[in-house]
Enzyme design. Structure first.
Site, PDB file in Angstrom:
ATOM      1  N   HIS A   1     -49.452  -8.431  10.128  1.00  0.00           N
ATOM      2  CA  HIS A   1     -50.200  -8.244   8.695  1.00  0.00           C
ATOM      3  C   HIS A   1     -48.893  -7.542   7.925  1.00  0.00           C
ATOM      4  O   HIS A   1     -49.327  -6.508   6.977  1.00  0.00           O
ATOM      5  CB  HIS A   1     -51.462  -7.803   8.574  1.00  0.00           C
ATOM      6  CG  HIS A   1     -52.188  -8.726   9.159  1.00  0.00           C
ATOM      7  ND1 HIS A   1     -52.959  -9.631   8.369  1.00  0.00           N
ATOM      8  CD2 HIS A   1     -52.966  -8.975  10.100  1.00  0.00           C
ATOM      9  CE1 HIS A   1     -53.743 -10.637   8.962  1.00  0.00           C
ATOM     10  NE2 HIS A   1     -53.732  -9.994  10.243  1.00  0.00           N
TER      11      HIS A   1
ATOM     12  N   ASN B   1     -59.850 -12.519   7.411  1.00  0.00           N
ATOM     13  CA  ASN B   1     -58.797 -13.491   7.412  1.00  0.00           C
ATOM     14  C   ASN B   1     -59.203 -14.736   6.297  1.00  0.00           C
ATOM     15  O   ASN B   1     -60.433 -14.864   6.229  1.00  0.00           O
ATOM     16  CB  ASN B   1     -58.420 -13.998   8.542  1.00  0.00           C
ATOM     17  CG  ASN B   1     -57.504 -13.398   9.476  1.00  0.00           C
ATOM     18  OD1 ASN B   1     -56.665 -12.279   9.043  1.00  0.00           O
ATOM     19  ND2 ASN B   1     -57.420 -13.634  10.691  1.00  0.00           N
TER      20      ASN B   1
ATOM     21  N   HIS C   1     -60.173  -0.514   8.382  1.00  0.00           N
ATOM     22  CA  HIS C   1     -60.414  -0.329   9.997  1.00  0.00           C
ATOM     23  C   HIS C   1     -62.008  -0.841   9.843  1.00  0.00           C
ATOM     24  O   HIS C   1     -62.506  -0.636   9.019  1.00  0.00           O
ATOM     25  CB  HIS C   1     -60.726   1.210  10.099  1.00  0.00           C
ATOM     26  CG  HIS C   1     -61.349   1.520  11.394  1.00  0.00           C
ATOM     27  ND1 HIS C   1     -61.190   0.494  12.495  1.00  0.00           N
ATOM     28  CD2 HIS C   1     -61.864   2.646  11.828  1.00  0.00           C
ATOM     29  CE1 HIS C   1     -61.920   1.262  13.330  1.00  0.00           C
ATOM     30  NE2 HIS C   1     -62.552   2.390  13.046  1.00  0.00           N
TER      31      HIS C   1
ATOM     32  N   TYR D   1     -57.612  -0.523  15.226  1.00  0.00           N
ATOM     33  CA  TYR D   1     -57.166  -0.310  13.938  1.00  0.00           C
ATOM     34  C   TYR D   1     -57.194   1.510  13.626  1.00  0.00           C
ATOM     35  O   TYR D   1     -56.580   1.997  12.505  1.00  0.00           O
ATOM     36  CB  TYR D   1     -58.292  -0.810  12.770  1.00  0.00           C
ATOM     37  CG  TYR D   1     -58.145  -2.128  12.898  1.00  0.00           C
ATOM     38  CD1 TYR D   1     -58.369  -3.054  13.684  1.00  0.00           C
ATOM     39  CD2 TYR D   1     -57.409  -2.760  11.729  1.00  0.00           C
ATOM     40  CE1 TYR D   1     -58.454  -4.358  13.956  1.00  0.00           C
ATOM     41  CE2 TYR D   1     -57.295  -4.294  11.578  1.00  0.00           C
ATOM     42  CZ  TYR D   1     -57.716  -4.895  12.910  1.00  0.00           C
ATOM     43  OH  TYR D   1     -57.417  -6.380  12.588  1.00  0.00           O
TER      44      TYR D   1
HETATM   45 FE1  HDE Z   1     -56.031  -7.478  12.928  1.00  0.00          FE
HETATM   46  N1  HDE Z   1     -54.671  -5.724  13.006  1.00  0.00           N
HETATM   47  N2  HDE Z   1     -56.410  -7.233  15.035  1.00  0.00           N
HETATM   48  N3  HDE Z   1     -57.437  -9.075  12.885  1.00  0.00           N
HETATM   49  N4  HDE Z   1     -55.916  -7.528  10.829  1.00  0.00           N
HETATM   50  C1  HDE Z   1     -54.090  -5.189  12.144  1.00  0.00           C
HETATM   51  O1  HDE Z   1     -53.978  -2.966  11.766  1.00  0.00           O
HETATM   52  C2  HDE Z   1     -56.146  -6.306  15.962  1.00  0.00           C
HETATM   53  C3  HDE Z   1     -57.857  -9.487  13.970  1.00  0.00           C
HETATM   54  C4  HDE Z   1     -56.431  -8.213  10.231  1.00  0.00           C
HETATM   55  O2  HDE Z   1     -54.027  -5.401   5.236  1.00  0.00           O
HETATM   56  C5  HDE Z   1     -53.517  -3.810  12.549  1.00  0.00           C
HETATM   57  O3  HDE Z   1     -53.591  -1.459  10.112  1.00  0.00           O
HETATM   58  C6  HDE Z   1     -56.465  -6.397  16.977  1.00  0.00           C
HETATM   59  C7  HDE Z   1     -58.843 -10.413  13.403  1.00  0.00           C
HETATM   60  C8  HDE Z   1     -55.878  -8.280   8.830  1.00  0.00           C
HETATM   61  O4  HDE Z   1     -53.702  -3.599   6.102  1.00  0.00           O
HETATM   62  C9  HDE Z   1     -53.727  -3.634  13.805  1.00  0.00           C
HETATM   63  C10 HDE Z   1     -57.172  -7.600  17.123  1.00  0.00           C
HETATM   64  C11 HDE Z   1     -58.824 -10.535  12.080  1.00  0.00           C
HETATM   65  C12 HDE Z   1     -54.977  -6.936   9.018  1.00  0.00           C
HETATM   66  C13 HDE Z   1     -54.581  -5.032  14.152  1.00  0.00           C
HETATM   67  C14 HDE Z   1     -57.028  -7.909  15.606  1.00  0.00           C
HETATM   68  C15 HDE Z   1     -57.963  -9.633  11.575  1.00  0.00           C
HETATM   69  C16 HDE Z   1     -55.184  -6.650  10.222  1.00  0.00           C
HETATM   70  C17 HDE Z   1     -52.153  -3.752  12.096  1.00  0.00           C
HETATM   71  C18 HDE Z   1     -58.165  -8.517  18.065  1.00  0.00           C
HETATM   72  C19 HDE Z   1     -59.777 -11.463  11.134  1.00  0.00           C
HETATM   73  C20 HDE Z   1     -54.322  -6.281   7.780  1.00  0.00           C
HETATM   74  C21 HDE Z   1     -51.987  -2.674  11.177  1.00  0.00           C
HETATM   75  C22 HDE Z   1     -58.829  -7.528  18.711  1.00  0.00           C
HETATM   76  C23 HDE Z   1     -60.979 -11.041  11.088  1.00  0.00           C
HETATM   77  C24 HDE Z   1     -54.943  -5.240   7.211  1.00  0.00           C
HETATM   78  C25 HDE Z   1     -53.059  -2.139  10.970  1.00  0.00           C
HETATM   79  C26 HDE Z   1     -54.226  -4.639   5.922  1.00  0.00           C
HETATM   80  C27 HDE Z   1     -54.188  -5.690  10.819  1.00  0.00           C
HETATM   81  C28 HDE Z   1     -55.178  -5.442  15.576  1.00  0.00           C
HETATM   82  C29 HDE Z   1     -57.852  -9.291  15.484  1.00  0.00           C
HETATM   83  C30 HDE Z   1     -57.355  -9.385  10.424  1.00  0.00           C
HETATM   84  C31 HDE Z   1     -52.809  -3.516  14.892  1.00  0.00           C
HETATM   85  C32 HDE Z   1     -56.248  -5.632  18.276  1.00  0.00           C
HETATM   86  C33 HDE Z   1     -60.075 -11.228  14.294  1.00  0.00           C
HETATM   87  C34 HDE Z   1     -56.519  -8.692   7.585  1.00  0.00           C
HETATM   88  O5  HDE Z   1     -54.668  -2.795  14.212  1.00  0.00           O
END
Ligand code: HDE
Length: 731
Positions: free
Chosen positions: A108, A181, A372, A395
């Site tokens: 993202h 999402n 977060h 997060y």
């Molecule tokens: Fe994320 N995801 N994600 N994700 N995600 C990040 O956090 C992660 C998941 C989503 O505009 C990271 O600050 C793991 C689902 C959005 O700042 C990180 C897993 C959904 C955004 C991270 C998921 C999301 C992130 C990257 C599996 C939809 C952007 C930088 C367990 C419900 C937020 C950060 C923004 C961002 C990890 C799965 C949506 C690395 C480990 C499911 C919208 O922490």
């Protein structure tokens, strides 16, 4: 005491910046430290941010430590001499420049943020203790960040990908982040598989290609080996993977969450939000061309609408599942690769969300926001969804990488609007000065404060879920193993044109895999969903047509098709190109321009050169723009102009007006023409419909401009004429 604290705070945290701004009063700064004074207002976050906002216009240059300086030249020993080490101005300026970047988000990375508010439709204290949902009309400030998942910060907006749709509500009880999402399922159900998913989908490690998409071998190798990904892959391959605008996407919390009321009663819920402007997507051909014509297409679109006061709105709400029904369905509520069909549990709106202010500074707001899923308020809780549980770690952890320290919640965009008190101390960039010697609990010296708050007194409510009689195990429950029913449900719920888009998307993506083995394995998986679909894709990617192995249950669910999604009842923000050349009938062009403008659409004169052309103010030329950047096109009359536009001439060496019309037609966009303008449509090879066929096809013509207005408006509401899009012959 407070005065001392405040003065110190200012000098430490804002010293370098505040010099150029107006001096702040002590009261102002008190609010920064203790936001409780107006934490109940919709403007609370904006007011807090204003106190950190610096206006440089009209100021004098200073160093970071406040000295007034002239740093246009470095300090040298003689005009042609060496630069002196003594030059503190140069050292400071270059040092700061060298450190301007922070790591981009690991996923993202490319995103756009906006401010807004949430307004509750009523009092929902029967289901949740959350205060932002307990009063009709109550407004809560918000910040939203839309993003693509795979691309780097500089990648194009219109790539095929899932869109992140992360919300932050600055409630009076603290932050509530819903990091969602634009599609309801996720690719994997367990957090432990997330690094594998992202490694497979991101650019390959040996070549660092391709940028911002899954159209490559490793992605499909993984998908084929790990079929729980199929459901999300189907969504991404359909029109959902290439939205027309962030203003026209849905939002989903994806996981099952928990709502808890004051009595401690709990319901499961899925959060979702639906755009009032309806859904719309790009065609793959459009998306690819836009990526070249305007890499910032989505962020420009959002910025422009908000800047013009056309604030996008969503209905925000839940699908509510009683605690007792947790085991009622064929799928597990804890499996985030599944959605709950709205035919089973309808969407219940709880409020609306309005986005109404563009940020002032990209870095300070959009880049530094640290969402977060663990930021929850009283009345909202988690479930055992294994993906959610893993996110609760990730997060927090990821921010240490991006922000280089644990104090990032003190950044202006991250501060809650209510006051924060605890015994967390020190660390890099601590910007608050905690007074006193006590930083522990319990304490006698400070009267046991900050005091612990139990749920009876407004503290967070932990749901007392029973966890008995279980064995530690690495595995999943049997319901998680049905990988094919929901992709089938999704596929069945699409219209003919949408199915074709999915086929085309798959042929492109899977076709990019050089490995026949990967292509074969992927077709094998798709064949478990639907044989006809698998055959259509197989044909395009050079794989033997598979035999039928699964019966399609022909089940469908409402709300999944973009084509059938409820439309907005107006044409606000629809972009319309008015094609002109010297000699255009300016009266007709102006009349259409004014008509569209009066209806809230965004018309643009496209001409041969910028500036005045026959008195029309041309703001885009055939060089600077193209059909793919507009929702619709109108061609006014004017013999001389149309004469030039219907020939290959020095004016139009590439027959640009013809190509404009041709693309609009192929992409199913509304087209209108009057008088001689109709000849351009014919020159582009379009059969001019007559009678009712005009409206059915979205090609509106008349001898007079006034004769096309109403039908063109209707066509713009429809947005796309799907019946014009080509469909394969059966295979
Ligand atoms: Fe994320 N995801 N994600 N994700 N995600 C990040 O956090 C992660 C998941 C989503 O505009 C990271 O600050 C793991 C689902 C959005 O700042 C990180 C897993 C959904 C955004 C991270 C998921 C999301 C992130 C990257 C599996 C939809 C952007 C930088 C367990 C419900 C937020 C950060 C923004 C961002 C990890 C799965 C949506 C690395 C480990 C499911 C919208 O922490």
């Amino acid at each position: 005491m407070k005065t001392f604290l405040i003065t110190s705070f200012v000098s430490l945290f804002l010293a370098s910046q505040i010099v150029a701004a107006e001096a702040q009063s002590i009261d102002d700064v008190t609010c920064i430290l203790d936001g409780s004074d107006d934490s109940n207002s919709a403007d609370a976050k904006d007011n807090q941010l204003k106190k950190f906002t610096i206006i440089d216009e009209g100021s004098q240059e200073t160093s970071q430590f406040g000295a007034k300086i002239n740093n246009s030249d470095s300090l040298k020993a003689g005009l042609d001499g060496p630069t002196l080490m003594e030059d503190f101005m140069m050292r400071e300026k270059i040092m700061h420049f060298d450190h301007e970047r922070i790591p981009e988000r690991v996923v993202h990375a490319r995103g756009v943020g906006v401010h807004g508010y949430f307004e509750s439709y009523g009092d929902y204290s029967n289901i949740t203790a959350a205060k932002f949902l307990r009063e009709k009309g109550k407004k809560t400030p918000m910040f939203v960040r839309f993003s693509t998942v795979l691309g780097s910060r500089g990648s194009p907006d219109t790539v095929r990908d899932v869109r992140g749709f992360a919300l932050r509500m600055y409630t009076e009880e603290g932050l509530f982040d819903l990091v969602g999402n634009d599609i309801p399922p996720f690719f994997v159900h367990d957090a432990i598989k997330f690094p594998d998913l992202i490694h497979a989908a991101k650019p390959q490690p040996d070549t660092e290609t391709p940028q911002a998409g899954t159209a490559h071998e490793t992605a499909y190798d993984f998908f084929a080996e790990f079929p729980e990904t199929l459901h999300s892959v189907f969504w991404a391959l359909s029109g959902r993977g290439i939205p027309r605008s962030f203003r026209q996407v849905e939002g989903f919390g994806v996981h099952t969450f928990r709502l808890i009321n004051e009595k401690g009663e709990s319901n499961y819920c899925k959060f979702m939000w639906k755009p009032k402007a309806g859904l719309s997507n790009l065609l793959w051909d459009e998306a690819q061309k836009i990526a070249g014509k305007n890499i910032d297409f989505h962020r420009d679109d959002l910025y422009t609408a908000i800047n013009n006061g056309d604030y996008p709105e969503w209905e925000w709400g839940v699908q509510l599942i009683p605690e007792a029904d947790v085991n009622k369905y064929d799928f597990s509520l804890l499996d985030p690769t599944k959605l709950i069909p709205e035919s089973i549990i309808p969407f219940q709106p709880l409020g609306k969300m309005v986005l109404n202010r563009n940020p002032d500074n990209y870095f300070a707001e959009t880049e530094q926001i640290t969402f977060h899923p663990g930021h929850v308020v009283r009345g909202i809780g988690f479930t055992n969804d294994p993906l959610l549980q893993g996110r609760l770690f990730s997060y927090l952890d990821t921010q240490i990488n991006r922000m280089s320290g644990a104090n990032y919640m003190q950044l202006p965009i991250n501060r809650p609007i209510n006051s924060v008190h605890n015994n967390q101390r020190d660390g890099y960039m601590q910007s608050q000065i905690h007074k006193g010697k006590v930083a522990y609990f319990p304490n006698g010296l400070q009267g046991n404060t900050p005091s612990m708050v139990d749920k009876e007194d407004g503290g967070y409510i932990e749901y007392p879920e029973k966890i008995n009689n279980v064995t530690k195990i690495r595995g999943r429950s049997s319901k998680f193993f049905d990988f094919y029913s929901q992709p089938q449900l999704y596929y069945n719920s699409l219209t003919v044109a949408e199915k074709q888009q999915l086929v085309d998307g798959a042929r492109f993506e899977i076709g990019k895999s050089k490995s026949l083995d990967v292509r074969k394995r992927m077709i094998r998986q798709i064949n478990f969903v639907d044989n006809e679909l698998a055959r259509r894709i197989a044909y395009g990617v050079g794989v033997d047509l598979p035999k039928k192995v699964t019966e399609n249950k022909n089940h469908t669910s409402p709300g999944l098709s973009i084509e059938k999604y409820p439309k907005a009842d107006n044409i606000k923000t629809r972009t319309v190109a008015i094609l002109t050349a010297p000699g255009t009938n300016t009266a007709e062009a102006r009349a259409m321009f004014n008509f569209l403008k009066s209806k809230g659409a965004y018309p643009t004169y496209v001409g041969l050169h910028l500036g005045s052309q026959d008195g029309l103010d041309i703001t885009d030329t055939y060089m600077t723009t193209a059909s793919v950047l507009f929702d619709a096109v109108y061609v006014p009359g004017g013999q001389k102009a149309i004469g030039a536009m219907t020939a290959r001439s020095s004016f139009f060496p590439y027959e640009e007006p013809k190509m404009f019309i041709l693309d609009s037609f192929r992409h199913g966009k509304p087209i209108a023409a009057s008088a001689e303008g109709i000849s351009l449509l014919k020159y582009a090879g379009i059969d001019i419909p007559v009678g009712k066929a005009k409206e059915a096809k979205g090609v509106i013509t008349d001898e007079k401009e006034a004769g096309v207005q109403t039908a063109f408006e209707k066509a713009l509401i429809q947005q796309r004429f799907w019946s014009r899009l080509p469909v394969d012959k059966p295979i």
